[in-house]
Design a protein around this motif. Structure first.
Motif, PDB file in Angstrom:
ATOM      1  N   LEU A 174     -52.944  45.452  -7.785  1.00 53.72           N
ATOM      2  CA  LEU A 174     -53.535  45.931  -7.957  1.00 53.72           C
ATOM      3  C   LEU A 174     -55.147  45.119  -8.300  1.00 53.72           C
ATOM      4  CD1 LEU A 174     -51.408  47.773 -11.020  1.00 53.72           C
ATOM      5  CD2 LEU A 174     -51.813  48.272  -8.646  1.00 53.72           C
ATOM      6  N   VAL A 175     -56.020  45.355  -8.536  1.00 54.26           N
ATOM      7  CA  VAL A 175     -57.299  45.164  -8.676  1.00 54.26           C
ATOM      8  C   VAL A 175     -58.842  45.963  -8.737  1.00 54.26           C
ATOM      9  CG1 VAL A 175     -57.462  43.325  -5.921  1.00 54.26           C
ATOM     10  CG2 VAL A 175     -58.557  45.890  -6.242  1.00 54.26           C
ATOM     11  N   ALA A 176     -59.397  45.594  -9.768  1.00 55.56           N
ATOM     12  CA  ALA A 176     -60.255  46.842 -10.343  1.00 55.56           C
ATOM     13  C   ALA A 176     -61.597  46.623 -10.377  1.00 55.56           C
ATOM     14  CB  ALA A 176     -60.145  46.340 -12.078  1.00 55.56           C
ATOM     15  N   LYS A 222     -61.832  46.198 -24.215  1.00 52.28           N
ATOM     16  CA  LYS A 222     -61.496  47.236 -23.700  1.00 52.28           C
ATOM     17  C   LYS A 222     -62.761  47.912 -22.648  1.00 52.28           C
ATOM     18  CE  LYS A 222     -58.290  48.722 -27.957  1.00 52.28           C
ATOM     19  NZ  LYS A 222     -56.555  48.310 -27.165  1.00 52.28           N
ATOM     20  N   ILE A 223     -62.448  47.755 -21.438  1.00 54.41           N
ATOM     21  CA  ILE A 223     -63.360  48.544 -20.584  1.00 54.41           C
ATOM     22  C   ILE A 223     -63.219  49.115 -19.342  1.00 54.41           C
ATOM     23  CG2 ILE A 223     -65.156  46.061 -20.444  1.00 54.41           C
ATOM     24  CD1 ILE A 223     -63.364  45.287 -17.920  1.00 54.41           C
ATOM     25  N   ASP A 224     -63.010  50.023 -19.177  1.00 55.50           N
ATOM     26  CA  ASP A 224     -63.611  51.158 -18.277  1.00 55.50           C
ATOM     27  C   ASP A 224     -63.761  51.000 -17.178  1.00 55.50           C
ATOM     28  OD1 ASP A 224     -62.760  53.265 -20.296  1.00 55.50           O
ATOM     29  OD2 ASP A 224     -64.632  53.806 -20.728  1.00 55.50           O
ATOM     30  N   VAL A 225     -62.383  50.803 -16.594  1.00 57.92           N
ATOM     31  CA  VAL A 225     -62.140  50.201 -14.500  1.00 57.92           C
ATOM     32  C   VAL A 225     -61.591  51.779 -14.183  1.00 57.92           C
ATOM     33  CG1 VAL A 225     -63.316  48.031 -15.204  1.00 57.92           C
ATOM     34  CG2 VAL A 225     -60.220  48.681 -15.014  1.00 57.92           C
ATOM     35  N   PHE A 226     -62.343  51.041 -12.631  1.00 60.43           N
ATOM     36  CA  PHE A 226     -61.209  52.200 -11.403  1.00 60.43           C
ATOM     37  C   PHE A 226     -60.299  50.893 -10.946  1.00 60.43           C
ATOM     38  CE2 PHE A 226     -60.238  52.772  -7.233  1.00 60.43           C
ATOM     39  CZ  PHE A 226     -59.889  54.313  -6.945  1.00 60.43           C
ATOM     40  N   VAL A 227     -59.063  51.062 -10.947  1.00 63.51           N
ATOM     41  CA  VAL A 227     -57.822  50.525 -10.243  1.00 63.51           C
ATOM     42  C   VAL A 227     -57.696  50.959  -9.397  1.00 63.51           C
ATOM     43  CG1 VAL A 227     -55.396  49.874 -10.565  1.00 63.51           C
ATOM     44  CG2 VAL A 227     -57.310  50.515 -12.560  1.00 63.51           C
ATOM     45  N   GLY A 228     -57.676  50.051  -8.470  1.00 62.58           N
ATOM     46  CA  GLY A 228     -57.479  49.801  -7.000  1.00 62.58           C
ATOM     47  C   GLY A 228     -56.392  49.289  -6.169  1.00 62.58           C
ATOM     48  N   VAL A 232     -53.605  43.654 -14.142  1.00 65.65           N
ATOM     49  CA  VAL A 232     -55.145  44.050 -12.481  1.00 65.65           C
ATOM     50  C   VAL A 232     -56.007  42.913 -12.485  1.00 65.65           C
ATOM     51  CG1 VAL A 232     -56.607  45.787 -12.212  1.00 65.65           C
ATOM     52  CG2 VAL A 232     -54.223  46.183 -13.166  1.00 65.65           C
ATOM     53  N   THR A 233     -56.303  42.906 -11.354  1.00 63.20           N
ATOM     54  CA  THR A 233     -57.339  41.609 -11.337  1.00 63.20           C
ATOM     55  C   THR A 233     -58.826  42.294 -11.604  1.00 63.20           C
ATOM     56  OG1 THR A 233     -55.406  40.318 -10.720  1.00 63.20           O
ATOM     57  CG2 THR A 233     -58.083  39.791  -9.930  1.00 63.20           C
TER      58      THR A 233
END
Length: 284
Positions: free
Chosen positions: A61-63, A48-54, A32-33
């Motif tokens: 996939l992008v974050a 480790k990070i919390d991201v929205f994956v779109g 995921v980029t």
């Protein structure tokens, strides 16, 4: 596992000139980029990070470090920021606006309109898209609702018959124009009551309780209001509908019927200027 259209906890697997690659230990080859402008400060490989994956326009996939206003499978009120020949773009809190294609529009959308938008993943492109045609994602029947039940409704479209509503974020129904005694607009959330479930299972909703149960509740509200105001009220059956709604949150027709019932019970006296509580029947 990476959940597209949702928040994910991912690991920074590589640093790039333009951003980062993120992945999960379970699927390290699925990348995921995260672009630098969408990344939090001072992150590094191994974090480790919390991201929205779109997804981008190619389905890659992008974050995003920030969470959008609505995620896949959810519905929310969004504002259209631009309109083109092939669709409308909505602000959902990310750098890339959410596209609602023309064929997925319940009605023509114009810039600045606020609409109830459902987010879904297009099975052909893998892209996240929006739709205002909620009947494609919600059923028009529910085995869990009963006539008279109180529900939460959100308006998503206006028709010649009335207003289409999303009920309890679960199914669709209709408020007929004759049952909409107060102004409604797209996106409004209001309490409703199941008026009828038709033979085909479709659901009619009213904005106030039906028949004797609703009237009994309103009658008690009127008596309580009279007690609170010294036994008198200037809200009569001749009052404007807006004044009645402001005080009791019901239509003028429902209010007049409740007054008539209380008058027959000899609990109140009515004249053109005021309603008076009969002291001999003044119990609450």
């Amino acid at each position: 596992m990476i959940n597209i259209g949702k928040m994910n906890r991912l690991t920074v697997s590589a640093e790039l000139p333009f951003g980062f690659h993120l992945s999960t230990p379970e699927d390290p080859d699925r990348l995921v980029t995260l672009m630098s402008e969408n990344a939090p400060d001072n992150i590094k490989q191994g974090d480790k990070i919390d991201v929205f994956v779109g997804t981008d326009e190619h389905g890659e996939l992008v974050a995003y470090h920030n969470q959008p206003a609505v995620m896949v499978g959810e519905t929310a009120v969004l504002t259209a920021v631009s309109v083109t020949d092939f669709g409308a773009f909505f602000d959902w809190g990310l750098d890339k606006d959410l596209l609602v294609k023309t064929r997925q529009q319940e009605f023509p959308i114009h810039q600045g309109m606020r609409c109830l938008v459902h987010v879904y993943m297009d099975e052909h492109t893998g892209c996240l898209l929006g739709s205002t045609r909620l009947h494609s994602f919600y059923r028009e029947q529910s085995p869990y609702l009963n006539e008279g039940e109180e529900v939460q409704c959100q308006v998503y479209a206006k028709t010649p018959l009335g207003f289409k509503v999303l009920i309890n974020q679960n199914c669709l129904g209709l408020i007929f124009q004759s049952d909409a005694f107060k102004p409604l607009k797209i996106g409004d959330v209001t309490t409703g009551f199941i008026k009828a479930i038709r033979e085909d299972g479709k659901i009619d909703v009213a904005l106030q309780p039906q028949l004797h149960k609703g009237r009994a509740k309103l009658e008690q509200q009127i008596i309580d209001d009279l007690h609170a105001h010294g036994g008198f009220s200037t809200i009569t059956d001749k009052s404007p509908a807006d004044d009645i709604y402001q005080r009791f949150n019901v239509s003028k027709g429902a209010y007049k019927k409740a007054l008539g019932s209380l008058y027959k019970q000899r609990r109140i006296t009515i004249n053109p200027e005021m309603i008076k509580l009969n002291k001999e029947n003044a119990k609450k």
